[in-house]
Scaffold this motif. Structure first.
Motif, PDB file in Angstrom:
ATOM      1  N   GLY A 152       6.920 -30.325 -37.745  1.00 57.39           N
ATOM      2  CA  GLY A 152       6.585 -28.906 -37.617  1.00 57.39           C
ATOM      3  C   GLY A 152       5.424 -28.504 -38.509  1.00 57.39           C
ATOM      4  O   GLY A 152       4.601 -27.679 -38.142  1.00 57.39           O
ATOM      5  N   LYS A 153       5.349 -29.096 -39.692  1.00 54.86           N
ATOM      6  CA  LYS A 153       4.265 -28.769 -40.621  1.00 54.86           C
ATOM      7  C   LYS A 153       2.953 -29.429 -40.225  1.00 54.86           C
ATOM      8  O   LYS A 153       1.887 -28.874 -40.413  1.00 54.86           O
ATOM      9  CB  LYS A 153       4.629 -29.199 -42.043  1.00 54.86           C
ATOM     10  N   HIS A 154       3.034 -30.649 -39.699  1.00 51.49           N
ATOM     11  CA  HIS A 154       1.825 -31.430 -39.470  1.00 51.49           C
ATOM     12  C   HIS A 154       1.508 -31.653 -38.005  1.00 51.49           C
ATOM     13  O   HIS A 154       0.642 -32.452 -37.681  1.00 51.49           O
ATOM     14  CB  HIS A 154       1.946 -32.788 -40.164  1.00 51.49           C
ATOM     15  N   LEU A 155       2.166 -30.948 -37.089  1.00 46.39           N
ATOM     16  CA  LEU A 155       1.950 -31.182 -35.670  1.00 46.39           C
ATOM     17  C   LEU A 155       0.544 -30.837 -35.196  1.00 46.39           C
ATOM     18  O   LEU A 155      -0.037 -31.597 -34.432  1.00 46.39           O
ATOM     19  CB  LEU A 155       3.000 -30.428 -34.849  1.00 46.39           C
ATOM     20  N   PRO A 156      -0.091 -29.726 -35.620  1.00 47.93           N
ATOM     21  CA  PRO A 156      -1.441 -29.469 -35.118  1.00 47.93           C
ATOM     22  C   PRO A 156      -2.427 -30.568 -35.494  1.00 47.93           C
ATOM     23  O   PRO A 156      -3.187 -31.042 -34.660  1.00 47.93           O
ATOM     24  CB  PRO A 156      -1.820 -28.138 -35.771  1.00 47.93           C
ATOM     25  N   SER A 157      -2.411 -30.997 -36.754  1.00 47.40           N
ATOM     26  CA  SER A 157      -3.359 -32.034 -37.136  1.00 47.40           C
ATOM     27  C   SER A 157      -2.957 -33.382 -36.541  1.00 47.40           C
ATOM     28  O   SER A 157      -3.811 -34.205 -36.232  1.00 47.40           O
ATOM     29  CB  SER A 157      -3.486 -32.133 -38.653  1.00 47.40           C
ATOM     30  N   ALA A 158      -1.659 -33.626 -36.360  1.00 47.65           N
ATOM     31  CA  ALA A 158      -1.225 -34.868 -35.727  1.00 47.65           C
ATOM     32  C   ALA A 158      -1.629 -34.877 -34.254  1.00 47.65           C
ATOM     33  O   ALA A 158      -2.032 -35.909 -33.722  1.00 47.65           O
ATOM     34  CB  ALA A 158       0.284 -35.041 -35.862  1.00 47.65           C
ATOM     35  N   GLY A 159      -1.544 -33.725 -33.597  1.00 45.92           N
ATOM     36  CA  GLY A 159      -1.988 -33.644 -32.208  1.00 45.92           C
ATOM     37  C   GLY A 159      -3.479 -33.881 -32.086  1.00 45.92           C
ATOM     38  O   GLY A 159      -3.934 -34.594 -31.189  1.00 45.92           O
ATOM     39  N   ALA A 160      -4.250 -33.302 -32.991  1.00 42.48           N
ATOM     40  CA  ALA A 160      -5.698 -33.533 -32.977  1.00 42.48           C
ATOM     41  C   ALA A 160      -6.011 -34.985 -33.277  1.00 42.48           C
ATOM     42  O   ALA A 160      -6.929 -35.569 -32.687  1.00 42.48           O
ATOM     43  CB  ALA A 160      -6.385 -32.629 -33.991  1.00 42.48           C
ATOM     44  N   ALA A 161      -5.252 -35.587 -34.184  1.00 42.20           N
ATOM     45  CA  ALA A 161      -5.461 -36.997 -34.493  1.00 42.20           C
ATOM     46  C   ALA A 161      -5.141 -37.867 -33.280  1.00 42.20           C
ATOM     47  O   ALA A 161      -5.854 -38.833 -32.999  1.00 42.20           O
ATOM     48  CB  ALA A 161      -4.605 -37.412 -35.684  1.00 42.20           C
ATOM     49  N   LEU A 162      -4.091 -37.517 -32.550  1.00 46.26           N
ATOM     50  CA  LEU A 162      -3.734 -38.280 -31.357  1.00 46.26           C
ATOM     51  C   LEU A 162      -4.821 -38.174 -30.290  1.00 46.26           C
ATOM     52  O   LEU A 162      -5.187 -39.170 -29.670  1.00 46.26           O
ATOM     53  CB  LEU A 162      -2.399 -37.790 -30.810  1.00 46.26           C
ATOM     54  N   VAL A 163      -5.370 -36.980 -30.105  1.00 44.30           N
ATOM     55  CA  VAL A 163      -6.462 -36.807 -29.143  1.00 44.30           C
ATOM     56  C   VAL A 163      -7.695 -37.579 -29.602  1.00 44.30           C
ATOM     57  O   VAL A 163      -8.352 -38.256 -28.812  1.00 44.30           O
ATOM     58  CB  VAL A 163      -6.776 -35.306 -28.953  1.00 44.30           C
ATOM     59  N   GLY A 164      -8.017 -37.484 -30.885  1.00 48.47           N
ATOM     60  CA  GLY A 164      -9.154 -38.235 -31.417  1.00 48.47           C
ATOM     61  C   GLY A 164      -8.965 -39.731 -31.280  1.00 48.47           C
ATOM     62  O   GLY A 164      -9.904 -40.464 -30.964  1.00 48.47           O
ATOM     63  N   PHE A 165      -7.744 -40.206 -31.504  1.00 48.80           N
ATOM     64  CA  PHE A 165      -7.456 -41.627 -31.357  1.00 48.80           C
ATOM     65  C   PHE A 165      -7.649 -42.059 -29.907  1.00 48.80           C
ATOM     66  O   PHE A 165      -8.206 -43.112 -29.634  1.00 48.80           O
ATOM     67  CB  PHE A 165      -6.028 -41.907 -31.823  1.00 48.80           C
ATOM     68  N   GLY A 166      -7.213 -41.218 -28.981  1.00 49.14           N
ATOM     69  CA  GLY A 166      -7.412 -41.524 -27.564  1.00 49.14           C
ATOM     70  C   GLY A 166      -8.888 -41.582 -27.192  1.00 49.14           C
ATOM     71  O   GLY A 166      -9.322 -42.475 -26.456  1.00 49.14           O
ATOM     72  N   PHE A 167      -9.673 -40.628 -27.708  1.00 45.63           N
ATOM     73  CA  PHE A 167     -11.106 -40.660 -27.449  1.00 45.63           C
ATOM     74  C   PHE A 167     -11.758 -41.871 -28.110  1.00 45.63           C
ATOM     75  O   PHE A 167     -12.735 -42.415 -27.612  1.00 45.63           O
ATOM     76  CB  PHE A 167     -11.797 -39.391 -27.932  1.00 45.63           C
ATOM     77  N   GLY A 168     -11.220 -42.286 -29.259  1.00 44.12           N
ATOM     78  CA  GLY A 168     -11.754 -43.471 -29.924  1.00 44.12           C
ATOM     79  C   GLY A 168     -11.501 -44.737 -29.123  1.00 44.12           C
ATOM     80  O   GLY A 168     -12.300 -45.666 -29.153  1.00 44.12           O
ATOM     81  N   LEU A 169     -10.393 -44.783 -28.418  1.00 45.69           N
ATOM     82  CA  LEU A 169     -10.086 -45.944 -27.593  1.00 45.69           C
ATOM     83  C   LEU A 169     -10.915 -45.987 -26.324  1.00 45.69           C
ATOM     84  O   LEU A 169     -11.049 -47.048 -25.702  1.00 45.69           O
ATOM     85  CB  LEU A 169      -8.604 -45.973 -27.223  1.00 45.69           C
ATOM     86  N   ARG A 170     -11.479 -44.838 -25.954  1.00 44.90           N
ATOM     87  CA  ARG A 170     -12.327 -44.792 -24.755  1.00 44.90           C
ATOM     88  C   ARG A 170     -13.577 -45.633 -24.949  1.00 44.90           C
ATOM     89  O   ARG A 170     -14.064 -45.813 -26.031  1.00 44.90           O
ATOM     90  CB  ARG A 170     -12.784 -43.349 -24.499  1.00 44.90           C
ATOM     91  N   ARG A 171     -14.116 -46.086 -23.859  1.00 38.89           N
ATOM     92  CA  ARG A 171     -15.351 -46.867 -23.917  1.00 38.89           C
ATOM     93  C   ARG A 171     -16.525 -45.980 -24.145  1.00 38.89           C
ATOM     94  O   ARG A 171     -16.720 -44.905 -23.920  1.00 38.89           O
ATOM     95  CB  ARG A 171     -15.547 -47.623 -22.621  1.00 38.89           C
TER      96      ARG A 171
END
Length: 171
Positions: A152-171
Motif C-alpha cells: 500500500g505504501k510503495h504500490l505507485p512506485s512499484a507499478g512505475a518500476a514494473l512498467v519501466g522494467f517491461g519497457f526495458g525488456l522491449r527491443r
C-alpha cells in the motif's frame, strides 16, 4: 560477455526518448521540491525580497494559492519517486534483456544436469525444495498484513518500476 555497444545501443529510439522524458519530469520535480524546501528554510535565498513575495504566491497568501503550492509539493515528490523507480527498472530490464540469452541457456543446462543427477539417484533435491516452498508459504500467510501495508505504501512506485522494467525488456 556482452559487448558494451549492445547494451548502450539498447537505449536508442523509444527507450532513449522515454528515459529523456522521464528524466525531465524527475528533474522538474526535484527542482520544484528542493527549491521550495530551500526557500522555506531561508538559508539559501537571502537576497532582497522579490516583488512576488516570500511565499511564492504572488504576495497575497490566500488559502487557494496555498492549496496549489501544497499540491505542487506533493506532486513534485511523487514525480521524483515514481520517475526514478521507472528509470532504474527500465535500465535494469534493458540489462536483463541483453543478458537473457545467456541466462536461458544456463538455466536449461542446469535443469538438464539436475534432472540427470536426480534420475540416476545421485542427488535428491526436490523434497528439500518443496519443504522450503511450503515453509515460505506458511511464513507469507502469517505476515499478510505486513505485506499488504508495504504494498500500500510503495504500490505507485512499484507499478512505475514494473512498467519501466517491461519497457526495458522491449527491443
Amino acid at each position: 560477455m556482452l559487448p558494451l555497444s549492445e547494451i548502450i545501443g539498447g537505449f536508442s529510439g523509444f527507450k532513449g526518448r522515454a528515459l529523456l522524458y522521464v528524466g525531465v519530469v524527475v528533474l522538474a520535480g526535484a527542482v520544484w521540491t528542493n527549491g521550495r524546501e530551500m526557500q522555506r528554510s531561508g538559508h539559501v535565498f537571502t537576497a532582497p525580497k522579490a516583488s512576488i513575495g516570500t511565499d511564492w504566491t504572488g504576495g497575497g497568501g490566500s488559502g487557494k494559492e496555498d492549496f496549489f503550492l501544497k499540491k505542487g509539493d506533493v506532486l513534485g515528490k511523487a514525480a521524483v519517486t515514481v520517475g526514478l523507480s521507472f528509470m532504474v527498472a527500465m535500465i535494469a530490464g534493458s540489462f536483463l534483456r541483453a543478458a537473457f540469452k545467456t541466462a536461458v541457456g544456463l538455466l536449461i543446462l542446469c535443469g538438464v544436469a539436475i534432472w540427470f543427477l536426480e534420475s540416476q539417484g545421485y542427488v535428491s533435491l526436490w523434497n528439500d525444495y518443496f519443504a522450503a516452498v511450503r515453509n515460505g508459504g506458511n511464513w507469507v500467510t502469517t505476515h499478510v498484513d505486513l505485506i499488504g501495508e508495504f504494498l500500500g505504501k510503495h504500490l505507485p512506485s512499484a507499478g512505475a518500476a514494473l512498467v519501466g522494467f517491461g519497457f526495458g525488456l522491449r527491443r
